[in-house]
Write a protein that holds these residues in place. Structure first.
Motif, PDB file in Angstrom:
ATOM      1  N   THR A  30      -3.162   0.526   9.341  1.00  0.00           N
ATOM      2  CA  THR A  30      -2.483  -0.598   9.235  1.00  0.00           C
ATOM      3  C   THR A  30      -1.644  -1.194  10.545  1.00  0.00           C
ATOM      4  O   THR A  30      -1.009  -2.036  10.776  1.00  0.00           O
ATOM      5  CB  THR A  30      -1.770  -0.826   8.148  1.00  0.00           C
ATOM      6  OG1 THR A  30      -0.753   0.041   8.071  1.00  0.00           O
ATOM      7  CG2 THR A  30      -2.523  -0.712   6.770  1.00  0.00           C
ATOM      8  N   THR A  89      -2.280   9.559  -0.808  1.00  0.00           N
ATOM      9  CA  THR A  89      -3.156   9.433   0.360  1.00  0.00           C
ATOM     10  C   THR A  89      -2.777   8.513   1.514  1.00  0.00           C
ATOM     11  O   THR A  89      -2.775   8.775   2.760  1.00  0.00           O
ATOM     12  CB  THR A  89      -4.507   8.978  -0.162  1.00  0.00           C
ATOM     13  OG1 THR A  89      -4.826  10.045  -0.980  1.00  0.00           O
ATOM     14  CG2 THR A  89      -5.468   9.073   1.110  1.00  0.00           C
ATOM     15  N   PRO A  90      -2.187   7.362   1.356  1.00  0.00           N
ATOM     16  CA  PRO A  90      -1.706   6.538   2.323  1.00  0.00           C
ATOM     17  C   PRO A  90      -0.733   7.016   3.379  1.00  0.00           C
ATOM     18  O   PRO A  90      -0.884   6.719   4.451  1.00  0.00           O
ATOM     19  CB  PRO A  90      -1.052   5.124   1.757  1.00  0.00           C
ATOM     20  CG  PRO A  90      -1.756   5.183   0.113  1.00  0.00           C
ATOM     21  CD  PRO A  90      -1.964   6.670  -0.193  1.00  0.00           C
ATOM     22  N   THR A 109      -2.721   7.784   6.107  1.00  0.00           N
ATOM     23  CA  THR A 109      -3.983   6.650   6.622  1.00  0.00           C
ATOM     24  C   THR A 109      -3.261   5.462   7.137  1.00  0.00           C
ATOM     25  O   THR A 109      -3.708   4.702   7.681  1.00  0.00           O
ATOM     26  CB  THR A 109      -4.901   6.209   5.673  1.00  0.00           C
ATOM     27  OG1 THR A 109      -4.154   5.880   4.338  1.00  0.00           O
ATOM     28  CG2 THR A 109      -5.586   7.582   5.284  1.00  0.00           C
ATOM     29  N   LEU A 110      -1.819   5.212   6.501  1.00  0.00           N
ATOM     30  CA  LEU A 110      -1.318   3.933   6.943  1.00  0.00           C
ATOM     31  C   LEU A 110      -1.073   3.559   8.537  1.00  0.00           C
ATOM     32  O   LEU A 110      -1.486   2.448   8.730  1.00  0.00           O
ATOM     33  CB  LEU A 110       0.156   3.954   6.000  1.00  0.00           C
ATOM     34  CG  LEU A 110      -0.021   3.425   4.756  1.00  0.00           C
ATOM     35  CD1 LEU A 110       1.528   3.662   4.064  1.00  0.00           C
ATOM     36  CD2 LEU A 110      -0.321   1.900   4.569  1.00  0.00           C
ATOM     37  N   GLY A 167       0.838  -1.214   0.066  1.00  0.00           N
ATOM     38  CA  GLY A 167      -0.181   0.037   0.144  1.00  0.00           C
ATOM     39  C   GLY A 167       0.794   1.368  -0.066  1.00  0.00           C
ATOM     40  O   GLY A 167       0.372   2.228   0.339  1.00  0.00           O
ATOM     41  N   SER A 168       2.084   1.120  -0.543  1.00  0.00           N
ATOM     42  CA  SER A 168       3.075   2.149  -0.710  1.00  0.00           C
ATOM     43  C   SER A 168       4.059   2.462   0.519  1.00  0.00           C
ATOM     44  O   SER A 168       4.863   3.299   0.630  1.00  0.00           O
ATOM     45  CB  SER A 168       2.296   3.612  -1.038  1.00  0.00           C
ATOM     46  OG  SER A 168       1.753   4.220   0.168  1.00  0.00           O
ATOM     47  N   GLY A 211      -7.161   1.893   4.288  1.00  0.00           N
ATOM     48  CA  GLY A 211      -6.186   2.924   4.191  1.00  0.00           C
ATOM     49  C   GLY A 211      -5.987   3.481   3.063  1.00  0.00           C
ATOM     50  O   GLY A 211      -5.334   4.763   2.845  1.00  0.00           O
ATOM     51  N   GLY A 212      -6.819   3.243   1.969  1.00  0.00           N
ATOM     52  CA  GLY A 212      -7.003   3.766   0.761  1.00  0.00           C
ATOM     53  C   GLY A 212      -7.745   5.056   0.756  1.00  0.00           C
ATOM     54  O   GLY A 212      -8.679   5.105   1.504  1.00  0.00           O
ATOM     55  N   THR A 261     -11.485   5.489   2.690  1.00  0.00           N
ATOM     56  CA  THR A 261     -11.732   6.481   3.670  1.00  0.00           C
ATOM     57  C   THR A 261     -13.076   7.343   3.269  1.00  0.00           C
ATOM     58  O   THR A 261     -13.828   7.815   3.986  1.00  0.00           O
ATOM     59  CB  THR A 261     -10.582   7.680   3.505  1.00  0.00           C
ATOM     60  OG1 THR A 261      -9.441   7.001   3.926  1.00  0.00           O
ATOM     61  CG2 THR A 261     -10.787   8.724   4.506  1.00  0.00           C
TER      62      THR A 261
END
Length: 355
Positions: A141, A132-133, A136-137, A109-110, A196-197, A201
């Motif tokens: 996660t 964006t991650p 959010t990561l 996820g990056s 997380g993407g 969201t």
């Protein structure tokens, strides 16, 4: 014997004035001279010391860059972030006079590419095109990656999300969809990206904004995996980037009911924003911007920012972004850092609604 030096003077002249012996007179002159020196040194010590020349003179300009710069792209080649990063890098090369080498480091996820940037030397020669991650990561996660691990350089692109349905859907307006969701708690399925993407969201934000329980259906491969499900009526609603909706709207296969953000998009002039319909929703968005390892000197950050800002204004970059429905929004380092922090904190609050 310690004490006051005593000088006895006994001689007077005819006028009554004191006449000193030559030896005593010289002694007094000597003592006065020493006193003046002592006083003078004391005054010099009490005065502020002059600043070193290096502090008072103009600061020396940073000699940067002197070699090629590595641009980490935390996604596989060919995706939206990859293409935007490469296009921006091309324009920056003209401004900086050195090569910028894009390196794709996709995965997790990056997180893979972002982590490699965090551990890179903070000298400006390794930067990353974050998306964006970044905000959010950590919450989604547990991976210890967030805006606080980087120095912000520039924000260049923010694309809002589009809520879309299959063209055969019974819902033709956002009001009809919201009415159904409220009347049928837990029954409305919404296709989103992985946790997380950006569009996961957006799904959380939508449910919270309308005050209804909805079921989020995540697709690990992102919108590329979700779109066939939407087109095949396997999920009735999908969250996606405005740009990702364009070709399918043009082909008549999907219909966009509402868009996030403050303003309508020129490419969808008849599609309202959520706020127009009285739905106050968090601005979940696909964001792209350059970041550097924590501790990169501010002077270097400023040089990279100026180069990126000029690159983003070049005709080739503008035309590319317009043709792909990518919205150019420029944020300077401090503005970008503030925006990322706001997004990061808001996502934490949104995530609490799932617990």
């Amino acid at each position: 014997m310690h004490g006051t030096l005593q000088v006895k003077i006994t001689t007077k002249n005819k006028g009554g004035f004191i006449v000193m012996k030559r030896s005593v007179y010289l002694l007094i002159i000597l003592l006065l001279s020493v006193g003046l020196v002592i006083v003078g040194c004391g005054q010099q010590e009490s005065q502020p010391k002059s600043q070193p020349e290096s502090q008072t003179s103009e600061p020396k300009k940073v000699d940067f860059p002197k070699k090629e710069i590595t641009l980490i792209i935390p996604y596989n080649a060919g995706g939206g972030t990859d293409l935007v990063a490469r296009m921006l890098a091309e324009g920056m090369e003209d401004e900086l006079g050195v090569s910028i080498v894009p390196v794709n480091k996709g995965g997790a996820g990056s997180a893979t590419g972002l982590q490699d940037t965090i551990t890179a030397k903070p000298d400006g020669y390794t930067i990353v095109m974050a998306a964006t991650p970044l905000v959010t990561l950590r919450t989604a996660t547990g991976v210890d990656i967030g805006p606080d691990k980087f120095e912000s350089i520039i924000g260049v692109n923010i694309n809002d999300f589009a809520l879309a349905v299959n063209s055969n859907s019974k819902w033709k307006t956002i009001e009809e969809l919201v009415e159904y969701a409220k009347a049928n708690p837990g029954k409305l399925k919404v296709g989103v990206t992985a946790p997380g993407g950006a569009w996961h969201t957006a799904g959380i934000a939508f449910g919270k904004a309308i005050g209804a329980e909805i079921e989020l259906v995540p697709f690990g491969g992102g919108t590329a995996d979700m779109m066939p499900a939407l087109l095949g009526d396997h999920v009735p609603v999908g969250m996606m980037d405005v740009a990702e909706a364009v070709p399918h709207v043009k082909s008549g296969k999907i219909q966009v009911l509402a868009i996030g953000g403050e303003n309508r998009y020129d490419i969808f002039p008849d599609v309202p924003t959520f706020s127009e319909k009285g739905i106050e929703i968090f601005r979940a968005c696909a964001m792209r911007g350059l970041m550097a390892p924590k501790g990169t000197p501010q002077e270097v950050v400023n040089i990279l920012y100026e180069a990126a800002k000029k690159a983003a204004a070049k005709q080739k970059f503008v035309e590319y972004m317009d043709s792909n429905a990518c919205n150019i929004e420029i944020y300077n380092p401090s503005e970008w850092a503030k925006f990322l922090d706001e997004q990061y904190n808001e996502f934490i609050e949104l995530s609490k609604s799932l617990k």
